[in-house]
Scaffold this active site. Structure first.
Site, PDB file in Angstrom:
ATOM      1  CG  ASP A 145      -1.965   1.109   1.162  1.00  0.00           C
ATOM      2  OD1 ASP A 145      -2.629   1.241   0.117  1.00  0.00           O
ATOM      3  OD2 ASP A 145      -2.099   1.843   2.157  1.00  0.00           O
ATOM      4  CG  MET A 160      -9.812   7.914   3.547  1.00  0.00           C
ATOM      5  SD  MET A 160     -11.199   7.889   2.380  1.00  0.00           S
ATOM      6  CE  MET A 160     -10.983   9.462   1.561  1.00  0.00           C
ATOM      7  NE  ARG A 161      -0.611   5.547   2.292  1.00  0.00           N
ATOM      8  CZ  ARG A 161      -0.715   4.864   3.422  1.00  0.00           C
ATOM      9  NH1 ARG A 161      -1.231   3.649   3.402  1.00  0.00           N
ATOM     10  NH2 ARG A 161      -0.326   5.386   4.563  1.00  0.00           N
ATOM     11  CB  ALA A 162      -6.803   4.223  -3.046  1.00  0.00           C
TER      12      ALA A 162
END
Length: 665
Positions: A193, A274-276
């Site tokens: 990720d 929420m990183r995407a």
């Protein structure tokens, strides 16, 4: 210094080149993970990128590459005087898979710290990579403790070294680029990720393109400098475009419409966290800047999704990466209104978001797959007689969570999460004299060793007089990964559809557990007249799952051949990786047919494992009202324990394996 292969001379690999260039434009994108088969120019492309990176201004004499415009206030070489700076190329630092922790984060001079009270710190690779590129080839083979350090540095933008009461902190913001061959195993989800983008690369199947690849490579190998000179103009143009895109980047506008598309796409593909969303937003902005635009368009959002989401939508290591592009286009179209449109998400009667028009992806195939996997007429759910013909492969039942399998004693294998082992990391259990370079100081033992000799050494000041012979290495206990070798009976007596489906589901569950515990796995199958190594020992559990899913059944039961082949696999693997301890999981009903005295021969083969002290468990797949108990007898010959398939489904195998290990010890 060797001349790198020119970036602009690469043939094909458009996604790879674009992902690298976007990170050069905006390092905030978060790096690139390059997945692909060997020989696809992964490393060549990454090394070529470093020549295109814009130059940096750094504080003169700073070992940590501080920016003279905003130097790090906590820099170990600081505080810095304003004005003095130098310009140099951005560094590309390579992290070897076998690097030590000290090489990555830096090392303290323990002798000077103890004797002089000086914080003598030698920077590591994280310091060298600050404001540059940190490249990890074969990143999926990186040791877990190094992965943890990378995660911390990537998350905080700084590296912390805390040892023996001495603390050092320095900035460590870098472009993380990793390459890997999926056949060698997958990455931990946490590290996966952390990569902003991912690309899949493969060799072209077009003869003309392959010819051009070979032609350029041969020309480069014959005269690297001359070959690079031929591409100097193209290289300069790309470098200038990167600089221009960086200057334009702050002016790029990411409107509410594009943001809605980004959020809707991440929600539609059910990515975690929420990183995407953040990575997609940064990538789309970088794409617009690279194209020379100040507005983010839907095409930028689409391309950003194809680069930022495939590695984030995987739910387990057996899922293939990738995106459904039709679903992506539908989502972008549904939320593709302009920034001035009413943000009310309620679609009108003719809107594209009515849903329900397309069947779920699994609706249609399920019936077809079930029919294809149904046993032949006459099977009736009962075992086929010895010598039955080959049956088509059946699908595995749903995997389930297993308890921990472990090997007895304390090993010294590769770092993992299964069995007890002496490792470089873990809880401290004692001290010893160092063998070679000191890596983990045991402070109390060192002081205790040096204290009796202070008068003889003429100590006159407050510092402790420490010599090399006084240093003590801390011994630590952690966890290791093991080799789990599955030996699966695929003969006619196992061909009942329900039974084989349950067997595959159980093995699939153990494979998933092996992935999580960083084990190597291997698969030996036996049927007909011989045994096959379906998968040599590897860290790629998804490859093992693929072999298992397509495994056909039928024929006689050459049990002895299966055991002998497994024993041979362990013998070879012991030479390759002597520190990794094995665990054999034999899945069979215990029957042996074919050849003279098949049962006696299988017993003799089983005793080879017992003689070598190999831990084992037999999964008894015998069914029906009359049970012969052959699997239990076989387990006794192996020095292990038998567990029925029903008990295995009840998650009881781990406890039984532990019993086996205690008995074997």
């Amino acid at each position: 210094m060797s001349t790198p292969f020119p970036f602009t001379a690469l043939v094909g690999q458009d996604d790879l080149r674009l992902a690298l260039l976007l990170n050069a434009v905006s390092p905030a994108v978060g790096g690139v993970l390059v997945r692909g088969e060997k020989g696809t120019a992964k490393s060549t492309a990454v090394r070529a990128l470093s020549a295109l990176m814009p130059t940096l201004d750094v504080v003169s004499g700073c070992r940590f590459s501080c920016d003279p415009g905003s130097p790090d206030p906590g820099c170990p070489d600081g505080p810095h005087e304003p004005g003095a700076f130098e310009t140099r190329a951005a560094r590309m630092v390579e992290l070897p898979v076998g690097a030590s922790e000290d090489r990555l984060v830096g090392a303290l001079d323990i002798e000077r710290a103890l004797s002089e009270g000086v914080k003598a710190f030698e920077p590591g690779l994280l310091a060298d990579a600050h404001r540059g590129i940190l490249y990890v080839d074969e990143v999926n083979l990186l040791h877990d403790h190094l992965v943890d350090l990378l995660l911390d540095a990537a998350a905080m933008g700084a590296s912390y070294v805390e040892r023996e009461g001495v603390s050092v902190r320095h900035a460590a913001r870098f472009l993380l680029v990793g390459t890997m061959n999926p056949e060698e195993g997958e990455l931990r989800p946490q590290l996966l990720d952390r990569f902003g983008l991912t690309v899949e690369v493969a060799a072209s199947r077009e003869p003309d393109q392959r010819v051009e690849v070979v032609r350029r490579r041969l020309a480069y190998d014959d005269a690297p400098a001359a070959f690079a000179a031929r591409w100097a103009e193209e290289e300069a143009a790309v470098r200038a475009r990167i600089v221009a895109a960086r200057e334009l980047l702050p002016s790029v506008r990411l409107g509410d419409g594009a943001l809605r598309q980004i959020a809707a796409t991440c929600a539609a593909f059910e990515v975690d966290g929420m990183r995407a969303d953040i990575v997609m937003a940064r990538t789309a902005t970088a794409l617009a800047a690279w194209a020379g635009r100040t507005d983010v368009l839907a095409e930028d959002v689409r391309q950003a999704a194809l680069l930022a989401l495939p590695h984030r939508r995987r739910r387990n290591p057996f899922d293939a990466p990738g995106l459904d592009e039709d679903k992506l286009d539908e989502t972008l179209e549904e939320f593709g209104g302009s920034d001035d449109d009413d943000p009310d998400p309620d679609p009108g009667p003719d809107g594209p978001g009515g849903g329900g028009g397309q069947p779920e992806p699994d609706d249609a195939p399920q019936g077809g797959d079930d029919t294809a996997a149904r046993p032949e007429a006459g099977e009736g759910g009962q075992p086929q007689p010895s010598g039955a013909g080959e049956q088509s492969a059946v699908r595995a039942s749903e995997p389930f969570r297993t308890k921990v399998l472990s090997v007895p004693g304390i090993g010294e294998g590769a770092a993992g999460r299964r069995s007890r082992a002496r490792t470089e990391h873990g809880r401290t259990t004692g001290a010893r004299r160092p063998r070679g370079a000191l890596t983990k100081l045991h402070l109390a033992a060192t002081v205790q060793a040096a204290a009796p000799h202070q008068r003889a050494r003429g100590r006159s000041g407050p510092g402790l007089v420490v010599r090399r012979d006084d240093l003590r290495q801390a011994t630590r206990e952690g966890r290791e990964g093991n080799l789990v070798l599955f030996v699966v009976d695929a003969s006619g007596s196992m061909a009942a559809r329900q039974r084989m489906s349950a067997v595959k589901g159980a093995v699939l569950s153990l494979l998933l557990d092996a992935y999580q515990r960083r084990d190597k796995v291997g698969l030996v199958t036996f049927r007909g007249t011989e045994a096959d190594v379906a998968l040599p020992p590897t860290s790629s559990v998804d490859a093992a799952a693929a072999r298992l899913e397509t495994l056909p059944t039928g024929g006689r039961t050459p049990l002895a051949a299966g055991l002998l082949r497994a024993h041979d696999v362990l013998r070879v693997e012991r030479l390759r990786d002597p520190a990794r301890r094995p665990l054999v999981v034999l899945v069979t009903d215990g029957r042996a047919t074919g050849g003279p005295e098949p049962v006696a021969l299988a017993g003799r083969a089983a005793r080879l494992f017992a003689a070598d002290g190999v831990a084992s468990v037999v999964v008894d797949c015998e069914s029906g009202p009359v049970r012969l108990g052959l699997a239990g007898q076989l387990a006794g010959e192996l020095g292990g324990t038998a567990v029925t398939l029903d008990e295995l489904r009840a998650d009881s195998i781990a406890g039984l394996v532990k019993d086996v290990q205690r008995r074997a010890a």
